[in-house]
Design a protein around this motif. Structure first.
Motif, PDB file in Angstrom:
ATOM      1  N   LEU A 271       0.635  -1.434   0.273  1.00  0.00           N
ATOM      2  CA  LEU A 271       0.259   0.044   0.025  1.00  0.00           C
ATOM      3  C   LEU A 271       0.466   1.129  -0.296  1.00  0.00           C
ATOM      4  O   LEU A 271       0.750   2.170  -0.513  1.00  0.00           O
ATOM      5  N   ALA A 272       1.833   1.371   0.555  1.00  0.00           N
ATOM      6  CA  ALA A 272       2.867   2.396   0.556  1.00  0.00           C
ATOM      7  C   ALA A 272       3.771   2.949  -0.561  1.00  0.00           C
ATOM      8  O   ALA A 272       3.412   3.671  -0.460  1.00  0.00           O
ATOM      9  N   ALA A 273       3.350   1.552  -1.002  1.00  0.00           N
ATOM     10  CA  ALA A 273       3.915   1.615  -2.516  1.00  0.00           C
ATOM     11  C   ALA A 273       3.800   1.856  -3.590  1.00  0.00           C
ATOM     12  O   ALA A 273       3.705   2.056  -4.524  1.00  0.00           O
ATOM     13  N   GLY A 274       2.128   2.745  -3.124  1.00  0.00           N
ATOM     14  CA  GLY A 274       1.288   2.705  -4.735  1.00  0.00           C
ATOM     15  C   GLY A 274       0.497   1.464  -5.156  1.00  0.00           C
ATOM     16  O   GLY A 274      -0.078   1.939  -6.071  1.00  0.00           O
ATOM     17  N   ARG A 275       0.511   0.654  -4.646  1.00  0.00           N
ATOM     18  CA  ARG A 275      -0.079  -0.723  -4.859  1.00  0.00           C
ATOM     19  C   ARG A 275      -1.422  -0.664  -4.671  1.00  0.00           C
ATOM     20  O   ARG A 275      -2.583  -0.019  -3.468  1.00  0.00           O
ATOM     21  N   ARG A 276      -2.184  -1.534  -5.777  1.00  0.00           N
ATOM     22  CA  ARG A 276      -3.882  -1.826  -5.372  1.00  0.00           C
ATOM     23  C   ARG A 276      -4.130  -2.854  -3.870  1.00  0.00           C
ATOM     24  O   ARG A 276      -3.028  -4.069  -4.550  1.00  0.00           O
ATOM     25  N   VAL A 277      -4.258  -2.955  -3.348  1.00  0.00           N
ATOM     26  CA  VAL A 277      -4.156  -3.875  -2.214  1.00  0.00           C
ATOM     27  C   VAL A 277      -5.545  -4.611  -1.796  1.00  0.00           C
ATOM     28  O   VAL A 277      -6.713  -3.885  -0.834  1.00  0.00           O
ATOM     29  N   ILE A 278      -5.766  -5.714  -1.738  1.00  0.00           N
ATOM     30  CA  ILE A 278      -6.979  -7.134  -1.625  1.00  0.00           C
ATOM     31  C   ILE A 278      -6.862  -7.705  -0.374  1.00  0.00           C
ATOM     32  O   ILE A 278      -5.975  -7.822  -0.302  1.00  0.00           O
ATOM     33  N   PRO A 282     -12.133 -15.241   3.796  1.00  0.00           N
ATOM     34  CA  PRO A 282     -14.169 -14.796   3.338  1.00  0.00           C
ATOM     35  C   PRO A 282     -14.816 -14.299   4.112  1.00  0.00           C
ATOM     36  O   PRO A 282     -14.083 -13.686   5.335  1.00  0.00           O
ATOM     37  N   SER A 283     -15.714 -13.802   3.440  1.00  0.00           N
ATOM     38  CA  SER A 283     -17.018 -13.340   4.231  1.00  0.00           C
ATOM     39  C   SER A 283     -17.338 -14.360   6.067  1.00  0.00           C
ATOM     40  O   SER A 283     -18.115 -13.017   6.814  1.00  0.00           O
ATOM     41  N   TRP A 284     -17.391 -15.065   6.126  1.00  0.00           N
ATOM     42  CA  TRP A 284     -17.341 -15.915   7.040  1.00  0.00           C
ATOM     43  C   TRP A 284     -16.524 -15.857   8.075  1.00  0.00           C
ATOM     44  O   TRP A 284     -16.483 -16.587   8.903  1.00  0.00           O
ATOM     45  N   ALA A 285     -15.450 -15.614   7.928  1.00  0.00           N
ATOM     46  CA  ALA A 285     -14.346 -15.317   9.008  1.00  0.00           C
ATOM     47  C   ALA A 285     -14.440 -14.022   9.976  1.00  0.00           C
ATOM     48  O   ALA A 285     -14.857 -12.964   9.159  1.00  0.00           O
ATOM     49  N   PRO A 286     -13.503 -13.897  10.649  1.00  0.00           N
ATOM     50  CA  PRO A 286     -13.682 -12.958  11.520  1.00  0.00           C
ATOM     51  C   PRO A 286     -12.525 -12.137  10.188  1.00  0.00           C
ATOM     52  O   PRO A 286     -11.385 -11.660   9.485  1.00  0.00           O
ATOM     53  N   THR A 287     -12.866 -10.481  10.232  1.00  0.00           N
ATOM     54  CA  THR A 287     -12.640  -9.614   9.584  1.00  0.00           C
ATOM     55  C   THR A 287     -10.612  -8.729   9.632  1.00  0.00           C
ATOM     56  O   THR A 287     -10.589  -9.525  10.467  1.00  0.00           O
ATOM     57  N   CYS A 288     -10.586  -8.781   8.694  1.00  0.00           N
ATOM     58  CA  CYS A 288      -9.125  -8.473   8.944  1.00  0.00           C
ATOM     59  C   CYS A 288      -8.694  -6.661   9.250  1.00  0.00           C
ATOM     60  O   CYS A 288      -9.497  -6.065   9.750  1.00  0.00           O
ATOM     61  N   ILE A 289      -7.740  -7.088  10.090  1.00  0.00           N
ATOM     62  CA  ILE A 289      -7.576  -6.048  11.353  1.00  0.00           C
ATOM     63  C   ILE A 289      -6.381  -5.399  10.379  1.00  0.00           C
ATOM     64  O   ILE A 289      -6.274  -4.175  11.946  1.00  0.00           O
ATOM     65  N   LEU A 290      -5.885  -5.633   9.088  1.00  0.00           N
ATOM     66  CA  LEU A 290      -4.955  -3.959   9.573  1.00  0.00           C
ATOM     67  C   LEU A 290      -6.078  -2.804   9.815  1.00  0.00           C
ATOM     68  O   LEU A 290      -6.813  -2.802   8.357  1.00  0.00           O
ATOM     69  N   PRO A 291      -5.403  -1.598   9.691  1.00  0.00           N
ATOM     70  CA  PRO A 291      -6.497  -0.763  10.560  1.00  0.00           C
ATOM     71  C   PRO A 291      -5.977   0.020   8.903  1.00  0.00           C
ATOM     72  O   PRO A 291      -6.908   1.154   9.229  1.00  0.00           O
ATOM     73  N   ALA A 293      -7.400   1.993   5.542  1.00  0.00           N
ATOM     74  CA  ALA A 293      -8.562   2.183   4.919  1.00  0.00           C
ATOM     75  C   ALA A 293      -8.772   2.071   3.811  1.00  0.00           C
ATOM     76  O   ALA A 293      -9.770   1.461   3.035  1.00  0.00           O
ATOM     77  N   GLU A 294      -7.657   2.231   3.551  1.00  0.00           N
ATOM     78  CA  GLU A 294      -7.349   2.181   1.831  1.00  0.00           C
ATOM     79  C   GLU A 294      -7.019   0.815   1.628  1.00  0.00           C
ATOM     80  O   GLU A 294      -7.531   0.511   0.191  1.00  0.00           O
ATOM     81  N   ILE A 295      -7.040  -0.479   2.155  1.00  0.00           N
ATOM     82  CA  ILE A 295      -6.958  -1.637   1.461  1.00  0.00           C
ATOM     83  C   ILE A 295      -8.104  -2.113   1.440  1.00  0.00           C
ATOM     84  O   ILE A 295      -8.906  -1.857   2.540  1.00  0.00           O
ATOM     85  N   LEU A 296      -9.049  -2.868   0.330  1.00  0.00           N
ATOM     86  CA  LEU A 296     -10.134  -3.369   0.141  1.00  0.00           C
ATOM     87  C   LEU A 296     -10.494  -4.850   0.597  1.00  0.00           C
ATOM     88  O   LEU A 296      -9.511  -5.717   0.412  1.00  0.00           O
ATOM     89  N   LYS A 297     -11.806  -4.751   1.048  1.00  0.00           N
ATOM     90  CA  LYS A 297     -11.823  -5.642   1.577  1.00  0.00           C
ATOM     91  C   LYS A 297     -13.196  -6.991   0.085  1.00  0.00           C
ATOM     92  O   LYS A 297     -14.161  -6.756   0.307  1.00  0.00           O
ATOM     93  N   LEU A 298     -12.224  -8.155   0.365  1.00  0.00           N
ATOM     94  CA  LEU A 298     -13.125  -8.697  -1.134  1.00  0.00           C
ATOM     95  C   LEU A 298     -13.991  -9.670  -0.025  1.00  0.00           C
ATOM     96  O   LEU A 298     -15.362  -9.053  -0.950  1.00  0.00           O
TER      97      LEU A 298
END
Length: 303
Positions: A271-278, A282-291, A293-298
């Motif tokens: 993300l810091a290097a300017g990439r699109r990050v995803i 999955p939707s049935w698992a605990p959500t991504c904890i990376l804080p 906001a620019e990281i997309l959540k599938l």
């Protein structure tokens, strides 16, 4: 935010650095760099041994039981893979050595300091961003938390920029998947979470508007066994998936246009290097904890 070398210079010497897991080892070695500091000694095993061997070749490596009784300050990592760092903090407390712990992520803060039901807290905690600082201050209200310069991230982004100079532009969109061990089985499936996330990702390439013909490289985690993903790759014959053979993370990110993973720190670097990050959790698992906001959540896109 404090500059690392200035902060280190203020610590009471001699200083002992103890590290096992890669996360904190990457940060501490970046702070120390190639500056030879005769007042700093090291005690490393696991992934940290190779990291410090490359980044700080001037440092010796002795067992912490020999160093801590003779030092005034301990700087330790807070990894999960062993009790090595925990035992060093325990010894420091016993002999009256000031203890500083480096937290390199945003999860399980309290549990990092517990082994076999015994909690050993440091005198001070170092983190590398404001998100982590706020979390640590809430979790440990009686302990000083210091926001240190993120030299490791800065160095990696600089390396990516260097690698990009020779990059061939891809019209397909290169996809890098950064792996991390997640053994927990989410939902009703008995399959480890890391493989559930991989399946969830390839099943939803169209949702992400990613070309199914685009090359996908899997970058194994340093702790992954050789051959761990061979069978999974073989089962996805309709896709152009291969293991990433790049020698460094910076080289891998420079190749990629999109970076996917669960919640590994490599995604923060991308993300810091300017990439699109995803995040592929999955939707049935605990959500991504990376804080970030620019990281997309599938999982959010699929819903």
């Amino acid at each position: 935010m404090l500059h690392a070398l200035e902060m280190l210079a203020k610590l009471k010497a001699p200083i002992t650095v103890v590290a096992h897991d890669a996360g904190a080892a990457n940060h501490i070695s970046a702070w120390l760099g190639t500056s030879i500091m005769s007042t700093v000694n090291g005690s490393f095993c696991g992934p940290a041994k190779d990291i410090f061997g490359r980044q700080c070749p001037w440092m010796s490596n002795a067992h912490f039981s020999e160093l801590i009784p003779q030092c005034n300050t301990l700087i330790s990592g807070t990894g999960w893979a062993s009790s090595f760092e925990h035992d060093a903090r325990k010894l420091a407390k016993q002999v009256g050595c000031r203890s500083i712990a480096v937290i390199d992520h945003w999860t399980n803060y309290r549990a990092r300091f517990v082994r076999d039901g015994e909690e050993v807290l440091p005198d001070e905690i170092w983190v590398t961003d404001e998100y982590a600082k706020r979390l640590a201050e809430i979790e440990f209200p009686g302990i000083r938390v210091v926001h240190m310069q993120n030299s490791y991230l800065e160095n990696l982004v600089s390396e990516v920029r260097e690698q990009e100079r020779g990059k061939v532009v891809s019209h397909d969109g290169n996809i890098l998947y950064v792996l991390e061990p997640i053994r927990q089985a989410w939902g009703s499936s008995g399959q480890p979470g890391e493989f559930q996330a991989l399946d969830f990702f390839v099943a939803n390439l169209e949702v992400l508007r990613l070309d199914g013909n685009a090359p996908i490289k899997l970058r194994p985690h340093p702790s992954d066994a050789v051959g761990k993903f061979d069978q999974w790759i073989e089962s996805k014959k309709g896709l152009k998936i291969s293991l990433d053979a790049s020698s460094t993370l910076a080289e891998s990110i420079a190749w990629a246009d999109v970076v996917v993973g669960c919640q590994t720190y490599a995604m923060v670097v991308a993300l810091a290097a300017g990439r699109r990050v995803i995040s592929s959790i999955p939707s049935w698992a605990p959500t991504c904890i990376l804080p970030q906001a620019e990281i997309l959540k599938l999982a959010d896109l699929v819903r």
